[in-house]
Motif scaffolding. Structure first.
Motif, PDB file in Angstrom:
ATOM      1  N   ASN A 138      28.001 -18.205   8.561  1.00 56.49           N
ATOM      2  CA  ASN A 138      28.826 -19.002   9.455  1.00 56.49           C
ATOM      3  C   ASN A 138      28.900 -20.434   8.947  1.00 56.49           C
ATOM      4  O   ASN A 138      27.869 -21.041   8.625  1.00 56.49           O
ATOM      5  CB  ASN A 138      28.248 -19.002  10.875  1.00 56.49           C
ATOM      6  CG  ASN A 138      28.468 -17.675  11.580  1.00 56.49           C
ATOM      7  OD1 ASN A 138      29.567 -17.378  12.034  1.00 56.49           O
ATOM      8  ND2 ASN A 138      27.424 -16.859  11.665  1.00 56.49           N
ATOM      9  N   THR A 195      25.064 -21.423   7.547  1.00 61.09           N
ATOM     10  CA  THR A 195      23.809 -20.756   7.885  1.00 61.09           C
ATOM     11  C   THR A 195      23.976 -19.248   7.727  1.00 61.09           C
ATOM     12  O   THR A 195      25.063 -18.704   7.898  1.00 61.09           O
ATOM     13  CB  THR A 195      23.392 -21.058   9.332  1.00 61.09           C
ATOM     14  OG1 THR A 195      24.487 -20.748  10.221  1.00 61.09           O
ATOM     15  CG2 THR A 195      23.006 -22.508   9.497  1.00 61.09           C
ATOM     16  N   ARG A 232      20.179 -13.840   9.591  1.00 52.83           N
ATOM     17  CA  ARG A 232      21.427 -13.761  10.341  1.00 52.83           C
ATOM     18  C   ARG A 232      22.513 -13.213   9.422  1.00 52.83           C
ATOM     19  O   ARG A 232      22.972 -13.905   8.520  1.00 52.83           O
ATOM     20  CB  ARG A 232      21.840 -15.139  10.863  1.00 52.83           C
ATOM     21  CG  ARG A 232      20.765 -15.868  11.670  1.00 52.83           C
ATOM     22  CD  ARG A 232      20.495 -15.241  12.998  1.00 52.83           C
ATOM     23  NE  ARG A 232      19.459 -15.962  13.745  1.00 52.83           N
ATOM     24  CZ  ARG A 232      18.910 -15.524  14.861  1.00 52.83           C
ATOM     25  NH1 ARG A 232      19.284 -14.352  15.372  1.00 52.83           N
ATOM     26  NH2 ARG A 232      17.973 -16.229  15.473  1.00 52.83           N
ATOM     27  N   SER A 264      26.238 -11.982  13.607  1.00 55.99           N
ATOM     28  CA  SER A 264      25.548 -13.214  13.985  1.00 55.99           C
ATOM     29  C   SER A 264      26.578 -14.318  14.204  1.00 55.99           C
ATOM     30  O   SER A 264      27.718 -14.233  13.742  1.00 55.99           O
ATOM     31  CB  SER A 264      24.545 -13.630  12.904  1.00 55.99           C
ATOM     32  OG  SER A 264      25.216 -14.002  11.715  1.00 55.99           O
ATOM     33  N   THR A 290      22.254 -20.907  16.575  1.00 51.30           N
ATOM     34  CA  THR A 290      22.521 -19.692  15.830  1.00 51.30           C
ATOM     35  C   THR A 290      21.874 -18.517  16.547  1.00 51.30           C
ATOM     36  O   THR A 290      20.875 -18.678  17.247  1.00 51.30           O
ATOM     37  CB  THR A 290      21.982 -19.771  14.393  1.00 51.30           C
ATOM     38  OG1 THR A 290      20.551 -19.732  14.427  1.00 51.30           O
ATOM     39  CG2 THR A 290      22.429 -21.034  13.694  1.00 51.30           C
ATOM     40  N   ALA A 344      27.136 -18.888  15.019  1.00 47.11           N
ATOM     41  CA  ALA A 344      26.597 -20.252  14.999  1.00 47.11           C
ATOM     42  C   ALA A 344      27.622 -21.178  15.626  1.00 47.11           C
ATOM     43  O   ALA A 344      28.824 -21.044  15.355  1.00 47.11           O
ATOM     44  CB  ALA A 344      26.284 -20.690  13.573  1.00 47.11           C
TER      45      ALA A 344
END
Length: 679
Positions: free
Chosen positions: A347, A359, A400, A404, A416, A406
């Motif tokens: 993300n 991340t 993640r 996932s 997150t 964020a």
């Protein structure tokens, strides 16, 4: 489909379509794999039980918890350099779909809930909650009647969340349904149905408050209008893939679609739509890459794909490009710095100062396209828009990857969470029903002490602001403020944030008062709620104030109508430069959807109303031409209803007669009805 069959294979995301069918839905095999990947038809209670059993077995065998990072920053690392991760906080809902609300809370949902297993695959339920990051409390707001898994969503002008599509059954069918989540009452309402069922569409708000819905199966785009009705964009049928498209509102109030496949498109979304530009972004199919709009008309597209890079096949790319939609109908694309490692399923999140944080993710697609815990990237990386370079930051506690999310919070942290809910996830014991908060380096002192930074404060700000209009912000630290910016609220899933953008604002300082100029167009800032940040010259941001950006005082993408009832019109909606304008009965089509910019230009289809060859003579006809910043394209919009060329204000824009198809020209101003215009 049973849990056993879902977990038996190693499902993969859809293969990139062939060039001749760049945005077509995948083959039956692709869709079967995608269905298995998302465990369509399997209740979450069964997913969680099976995943937990596998996780416990793997931990006993290896001593390591699946999904836990193998690399963490040391306890004494300087957070002023590397940032800092919070402890992991468990949640009752997997953060697969995340929308930040105007009150700073977060709407989160995943899929079907804990009904009896025998009731599935009937998808008549969505597990949802409102999460409060201030104290990590929650309220369940489950939706009865449908499953919003794999839907698209975006904020409406009033801050509510529009959700389009979802998962109908175990056969991977999308749904035609739309729902609206009211952030103030925390309740759901069913909206009008779309013409076609969608699964993995994206939704983007435009300058006039309409929401464009593209992808997820059907090729024809649709628009959720401000009155709740839905119309089809019959002139845009170029994207049907069941993977969230990358798209954003352009400064010129058109829509930019620029991924994950090539080519990309510039689209006028008024009426039944028109494609005004077509261009490739780069040579990479960036499936499960991510993007972030970090400046006016500028978007960072980073990672994704499965390519040969650095001599290794089936790698996610570490490269990034900048898509600049300020340059004309076809964006300019330039390369920027590359991350330290390739990523997909990550993300990219715009931060309070306009930098971009990446991340999560995975470096390889060789084993699986969505989850490979052995190929995890847990360090964060920060992209500097000034230098174009990346800095590696500290590592999260949890992996993640697929499913996932964020999102930037008003306090400047990034929340997150999620990961899991797929066939290979269950086999690997991977289900992250939790969140972590990342505090970027800008929240800490730079002296190595690890202490929180002294933050500037906003002590007063208006509740609403206008396009191009001045407003004041009070801050005791006004003299040290280096940036003022708006950040749109997140709507993120599957690596795609359908709402985020950073908008730098011009400002002056006097004492403790900042006099700030609102965004230049509604294309830059579609109407709705934004986080207003001030950032000091040391790079430390304030806690945000929520402000609501209104539509422009003179409406965007609206007809210019004279007092005889005729509107400025592009004959036959022609896209060609040098097409002469005409006056025609007002009909609410795209040919009459003009945008008045704060630079005093008048635009349609991305072109400007232009005085040919700067011939400011009475009787000169007006045509559309590529915007070039010259005086031939700037106009005064006076309170008496006249529209006059800046270079010769004795002349007025006028229709030649009251007849349909009458010429639009400049003539000596007389006050006649044919020279009086309203928006």
């Amino acid at each position: 489909m049973t849990a056993a069959t879902a977990a038996s294979g190693a499902p993969a995301a859809p293969r990139p379509p062939a060039a001749a069918h760049a945005h077509a839905a995948g083959s039956a095999e692709d869709e079967a794999q995608h269905r298995a990947q998302d465990l369509v038809g399997v209740p979450l209670s069964e997913i969680e039980r099976t995943t937990a059993e596998n996780a416990a077995r793997i931990q006993r065998e290896t001593g390591a918890r699946p999904g836990k990072a193998r690399l963490r920053a040391s306890a004494d690392a300087d957070p002023g350099v590397s940032g800092r991760w919070s402890p992991v906080v468990n949640t009752p809902v997997v953060p697969v779909f995340t929308a930040v609300l105007p009150n700073g809370k977060v709407l989160i949902w995943d899929s079907v809930g804990d009904n009896a297993a025998e009731s599935y695959p009937v998808h008549d339920f969505t597990r949802a909650m409102v999460w409060n990051p201030a104290d990590d409390t929650h309220k369940r707001v489950d939706l009865q009647g449908t499953n919003l898994f794999c839907a698209g969503f975006a904020h409406l002008t009033n801050g509510n969340i529009l959700v389009a599509g979802g998962n109908a059954n175990a056969q991977l069918a999308g749904t035609v349904r739309t729902y609206v989540f009211n952030w103030q009452t925390e309740t759901w309402t069913r909206g009008n149905d779309m013409a076609s069922a969608r699964w993995y569409p994206s939704v983007t708000e435009m300058a006039n408050g309409e929401e464009v819905i593209i992808g997820g199966g059907p090729a024809t785009a649709e628009v959720y209008q401000t009155n709740g009705a839905i119309r089809q964009l019959t002139n845009f049928t170029k994207y049907s893939a069941r993977i969230y498209p990358f798209m954003i509102s352009r400064p010129d109030t058109q829509l930019a679609l620029f991924g994950p496949y090539n080519p990309g498109y510039t689209i006028t979304t008024a009426g039944n739509a028109a494609i005004t530009g077509t261009a490739n972004r780069d040579t990479i199919t960036r499936d499960y890459g991510s993007f972030s709009t970090y400046d006016i008309g500028k978007t960072l597209v980073v990672g994704g794909g499965s390519i040969t890079e650095d001599g290794v096949a089936k790698r996610a790319t570490k490269t990034a490009v900048i898509v600049n939609t300020n340059t004309g109908l076809n964006p300019a694309v330039t390369t920027t710095g590359s991350m330290s490692a390739g990523r997909r399923q990550h993300n990219a999140t715009v931060l309070a100062d306009g930098s971009v944080l990446v991340t999560g993710g995975m470096t390889s697609a060789a084993v699986n396209m969505g989850v490979d815990l052995n190929a995890a990237v847990t360090t964060a990386e920060l992209w500097n828009p000034v230098t174009g370079q990346w800095t590696v930051l500290s590592a999260a506690d949890r992996i993640r990857q697929y499913h996932s999310t964020a999102a930037l919070l008003p306090d400047g942290r990034v929340m997150t969470g999620g990961g899991g809910i797929c066939g290979v996830c269950m086999t690997a014991g991977y289900l992250e029903k939790n969140i972590e908060y990342f505090s970027p380096p800008y929240l800490f002192k730079s002296d190595g002490s690890g202490a929180p930074a002294d933050r500037p404060a906003i002590t007063a700000a208006p509740a609403s602001i206008g396009i191009g209009a001045a407003f004041t912000v009070t801050s005791p630290q006004a003299a040290s403020i280096g940036k003022v910016g708006l950040v749109a609220l997140a709507d993120v899933t599957h690596s795609v944030d359908q709402g985020q953008r950073y908008i730098p604002l011009k400002f002056t300082v006097s004492g403790t008062t900042l006099t700030v100029t609102g965004p230049p167009t509604g294309g830059v800032a579609p109407p709705g709620h934004y986080m207003l940040f001030v950032t000091d010259t040391a790079g430390v941001p304030s806690v945000a104030r929520m402000v609501q950006v209104a539509k422009a005082p003179t409406p965007l993408m609206s007809p210019l109508k004279n007092s005889t009832g005729k509107c400025v019109d592009i004959p036959s909606s022609a896209l060609a430069a040098r097409t002469y304008l005409q006056a025609y009965t007002c009909n609410n089509t795209k040919a009459q959807a003009l945008t008045r910019f704060t630079d005093n230009t008048l635009r349609v289809f991305g072109m400007c109303a232009d005085v040919p060859n700067s011939n400011f003579a009475t009787g000169q006809r007006i045509w559309q031409y590529g915007c070039n910043g010259t005086g031939a394209q700037t106009w005064q919009f006076r309170t008496d209803g006249t529209v006059r060329p800046v270079r010769n204000t004795a002349l007025c824009l006028a229709a030649a007669s009251t007849a349909n198809a009458a010429q639009v020209r400049i003539v000596t101003c007389t006050g006649a009805a044919l020279q009086k215009w309203t928006w």
